[in-house]
Motif scaffolding. Structure first.
Motif, mmCIF file in Angstrom:
data_model
loop_
_atom_site.group_PDB
_atom_site.id
_atom_site.type_symbol
_atom_site.label_atom_id
_atom_site.label_comp_id
_atom_site.label_asym_id
_atom_site.label_seq_id
_atom_site.Cartn_x
_atom_site.Cartn_y
_atom_site.Cartn_z
ATOM 1 N N LYS A 1 0.664 -1.125 -0.113
ATOM 2 C CA LYS A 1 0.075 0.012 0.024
ATOM 3 C C LYS A 1 0.982 1.379 -0.039
ATOM 4 C CE LYS A 1 -3.877 -2.262 2.106
ATOM 5 N NZ LYS A 1 -4.912 -2.100 3.043
ATOM 6 N N GLU A 2 2.056 1.039 0.450
ATOM 7 C CA GLU A 2 2.795 2.261 0.605
ATOM 8 C C GLU A 2 3.863 2.546 -0.682
ATOM 9 O OE1 GLU A 2 2.630 4.473 3.228
ATOM 10 O OE2 GLU A 2 1.226 3.174 3.917
ATOM 11 N N SER A 3 3.451 1.719 -1.822
ATOM 12 C CA SER A 3 4.336 1.929 -3.013
ATOM 13 C C SER A 3 4.010 3.066 -3.793
ATOM 14 C CB SER A 3 4.332 0.781 -3.871
ATOM 15 O OG SER A 3 4.909 -0.445 -3.116
ATOM 16 N N TYR A 4 4.881 3.671 -4.339
ATOM 17 C CA TYR A 4 4.404 4.938 -5.262
ATOM 18 C C TYR A 4 5.540 4.883 -6.666
ATOM 19 C CZ TYR A 4 8.441 7.256 -2.896
ATOM 20 O OH TYR A 4 9.712 7.554 -2.397
ATOM 21 N N GLY A 5 5.167 5.295 -7.740
ATOM 22 C CA GLY A 5 5.848 5.257 -8.984
ATOM 23 C C GLY A 5 6.503 6.415 -9.056
ATOM 24 N N ILE A 6 7.664 6.208 -9.796
ATOM 25 C CA ILE A 6 8.746 7.159 -10.294
ATOM 26 C C ILE A 6 8.417 7.650 -11.686
ATOM 27 C CG2 ILE A 6 11.096 7.912 -10.172
ATOM 28 C CD1 ILE A 6 10.021 7.708 -7.408
ATOM 29 N N ILE A 7 8.339 6.517 -12.465
ATOM 30 C CA ILE A 7 8.709 6.733 -13.796
ATOM 31 C C ILE A 7 8.293 5.632 -14.576
ATOM 32 C CG2 ILE A 7 11.072 6.870 -14.296
ATOM 33 C CD1 ILE A 7 10.440 9.178 -16.515
ATOM 34 N N ASP A 8 7.781 5.567 -15.705
ATOM 35 C CA ASP A 8 7.711 4.455 -16.609
ATOM 36 C C ASP A 8 7.903 5.199 -17.909
ATOM 37 O OD1 ASP A 8 6.889 1.465 -17.308
ATOM 38 O OD2 ASP A 8 5.531 2.799 -18.367
ATOM 39 N N VAL A 9 8.893 4.429 -18.831
ATOM 40 C CA VAL A 9 9.089 5.140 -20.014
ATOM 41 C C VAL A 9 8.995 3.647 -21.105
ATOM 42 C CG1 VAL A 9 10.551 6.822 -19.477
ATOM 43 C CG2 VAL A 9 11.728 4.453 -20.001
ATOM 44 N N GLY A 10 8.770 3.978 -22.378
ATOM 45 C CA GLY A 10 8.310 2.784 -23.109
ATOM 46 C C GLY A 10 8.615 3.237 -24.661
ATOM 47 N N LEU A 11 8.837 2.312 -25.611
ATOM 48 C CA LEU A 11 9.072 2.446 -26.791
ATOM 49 C C LEU A 11 8.080 1.545 -27.474
ATOM 50 C CD1 LEU A 11 10.520 3.838 -29.052
ATOM 51 C CD2 LEU A 11 12.521 1.858 -29.000
ATOM 52 N N LYS A 12 7.469 1.700 -28.530
ATOM 53 C CA LYS A 12 6.494 1.052 -29.364
ATOM 54 C C LYS A 12 6.630 1.162 -30.907
ATOM 55 C CE LYS A 12 2.113 1.316 -26.634
ATOM 56 N NZ LYS A 12 0.769 1.869 -26.637
ATOM 57 N N TYR A 13 6.572 -0.060 -31.364
ATOM 58 C CA TYR A 13 6.816 -0.290 -32.778
ATOM 59 C C TYR A 13 5.574 -0.844 -33.516
ATOM 60 C CZ TYR A 13 8.374 -1.655 -37.526
ATOM 61 O OH TYR A 13 8.558 -1.873 -38.595
ATOM 62 N N LYS A 14 4.834 -0.085 -34.341
ATOM 63 C CA LYS A 14 3.682 -0.579 -35.051
ATOM 64 C C LYS A 14 4.030 -1.292 -36.528
ATOM 65 C CE LYS A 14 1.066 3.164 -33.146
ATOM 66 N NZ LYS A 14 0.526 4.746 -33.261
ATOM 67 N N ALA A 15 4.107 -2.665 -36.305
ATOM 68 C CA ALA A 15 4.728 -3.607 -37.176
ATOM 69 C C ALA A 15 3.712 -3.698 -38.471
ATOM 70 C CB ALA A 15 5.024 -4.698 -36.819
ATOM 71 N N VAL A 16 2.489 -3.874 -38.346
ATOM 72 C CA VAL A 16 1.531 -4.327 -39.305
ATOM 73 C C VAL A 16 0.257 -3.727 -39.178
ATOM 74 C CG1 VAL A 16 0.161 -6.553 -39.989
ATOM 75 C CG2 VAL A 16 2.381 -6.943 -39.056
ATOM 76 N N ASP A 17 -0.169 -3.129 -40.422
ATOM 77 C CA ASP A 17 -1.547 -2.024 -40.409
ATOM 78 C C ASP A 17 -2.519 -3.109 -40.968
ATOM 79 O OD1 ASP A 17 -3.268 -0.349 -40.384
ATOM 80 O OD2 ASP A 17 -2.398 1.120 -41.447
ATOM 81 N N ILE A 18 -3.335 -3.685 -40.222
ATOM 82 C CA ILE A 18 -4.623 -4.425 -40.836
ATOM 83 C C ILE A 18 -5.656 -3.540 -40.615
ATOM 84 C CG2 ILE A 18 -5.848 -6.603 -40.850
ATOM 85 C CD1 ILE A 18 -3.382 -7.726 -39.542
ATOM 86 N N LYS A 19 -6.105 -2.579 -41.462
ATOM 87 C CA LYS A 19 -7.270 -1.981 -41.066
ATOM 88 C C LYS A 19 -8.417 -2.331 -40.513
ATOM 89 C CE LYS A 19 -5.532 1.818 -43.800
ATOM 90 N NZ LYS A 19 -4.625 2.583 -43.033
ATOM 91 N N PRO A 20 -9.051 -1.847 -39.406
ATOM 92 C CA PRO A 20 -8.603 -0.739 -38.778
ATOM 93 C C PRO A 20 -7.680 -1.118 -37.447
ATOM 94 C CG PRO A 20 -10.913 -1.644 -37.928
ATOM 95 C CD PRO A 20 -10.317 -2.374 -39.141
ATOM 96 N N VAL A 21 -6.960 -2.100 -37.383
ATOM 97 C CA VAL A 21 -6.230 -2.518 -36.567
ATOM 98 C C VAL A 21 -4.818 -2.471 -36.763
ATOM 99 C CG1 VAL A 21 -5.625 -4.143 -34.684
ATOM 100 C CG2 VAL A 21 -7.903 -3.901 -35.507
ATOM 101 N N LYS A 22 -3.870 -1.798 -35.826
ATOM 102 C CA LYS A 22 -2.539 -1.790 -35.984
ATOM 103 C C LYS A 22 -1.828 -2.714 -34.945
ATOM 104 C CE LYS A 22 -1.587 2.637 -38.241
ATOM 105 N NZ LYS A 22 -1.295 4.052 -37.931
ATOM 106 N N LEU A 23 -1.042 -3.840 -35.363
ATOM 107 C CA LEU A 23 -0.488 -4.526 -34.540
ATOM 108 C C LEU A 23 1.131 -4.318 -34.361
ATOM 109 C CD1 LEU A 23 -1.904 -7.914 -36.127
ATOM 110 C CD2 LEU A 23 -2.688 -6.647 -33.862
ATOM 111 N N GLY A 24 1.496 -4.403 -33.120
ATOM 112 C CA GLY A 24 2.965 -4.061 -32.773
ATOM 113 C C GLY A 24 3.349 -4.629 -31.630
#
Length: 192
Positions: free
Chosen positions: A41-64
């Motif tokens: 209960k006493e935990s708290y966040g500092i930061i979360d960083v991320g990188l996404k790559y959208k590999a496939v575009d199947i309209k209307p969905v992008k997969l990555g």
């Protein structure tokens, strides 16, 4: 040679920065543990960083695929009598994801992800007078995430997402605590 390589990378990055259809996104989030959580209960966040790559575009969905890393702190045992230690949790989350593009609402992009979470718990301080600095433990488990992003501009977006991980603690005897990790992440992203 190093200068030419650096100049080439800078040129490629600059061209990608002004392109309209970005396949890569960089995000920075503030993670908050919610609900009854393994982290405490006493935990708290500092930061979360991320990188996404959208590999496939199947309209209307992008997969990555995506990779996130974060830092959380639990200081519930600091200055607590004989207990005086801090637990820093480092998270690593590789995932596959699907993003839905809705023509009627182009700026709004719901997404869902499935992956695996590694959590490294690093202790610093003392426990009953013994130095426990440097002690660490790693837990991991399958995770899902659900979120929504809103485009502020062609390059900038805001997002909110919920991450759920069920830790595998079969190797730890006599587990009597909750093994779920629930994180709410609110952040800002950049299409690169």
């Amino acid at each position: 040679m190093k200068q030419k390589l650096l100049l080439t990378l800078l040129l490629i990055f600059t061209i990608k920065l002004f392109s309209q259809d970005s396949k890569f996104t960089f995000e920075a989030n503030y993670p908050t543990p919610i609900d009854n959580n393994f982290l405490g209960k006493e935990s708290y966040g500092i930061i979360d960083v991320g990188l996404k790559y959208k590999a496939v575009d199947i309209k209307p969905v992008k997969l990555g695929i995506s990779l996130n890393g974060g830092v959380l702190i639990n200081n519930s045992n600091q200055n607590n009598g004989p207990l005086d230690f801090l637990v820093t949790t480092y998270t690593i989350q590789p995932k596959g994801f699907a993003e839905l593009n809705i023509n009627a609402i182009k700026k709004l992009k719901p997404f869902i992800g499935l992956g695996y979470t590694f959590m490294i718990f690093q202790v610093s301080g003392t426990n009953n007078g013994f130095d426990v600095s440097g002690e660490s433990e790693t837990q991991s488990g399958f995770g899902t995430n659900l979120g929504i992003a809103y485009d502020i501009s062609n390059k900038l977006f805001i997002q909110v997402q919920y991450d759920f991980t069920k830790l595998n603690v079969d190797n730890v005897p006599d587990i009597k605590y909750n093994t779920n990790v629930n994180l709410l992440k609110i952040g800002l992203g950049l299409k690169i």
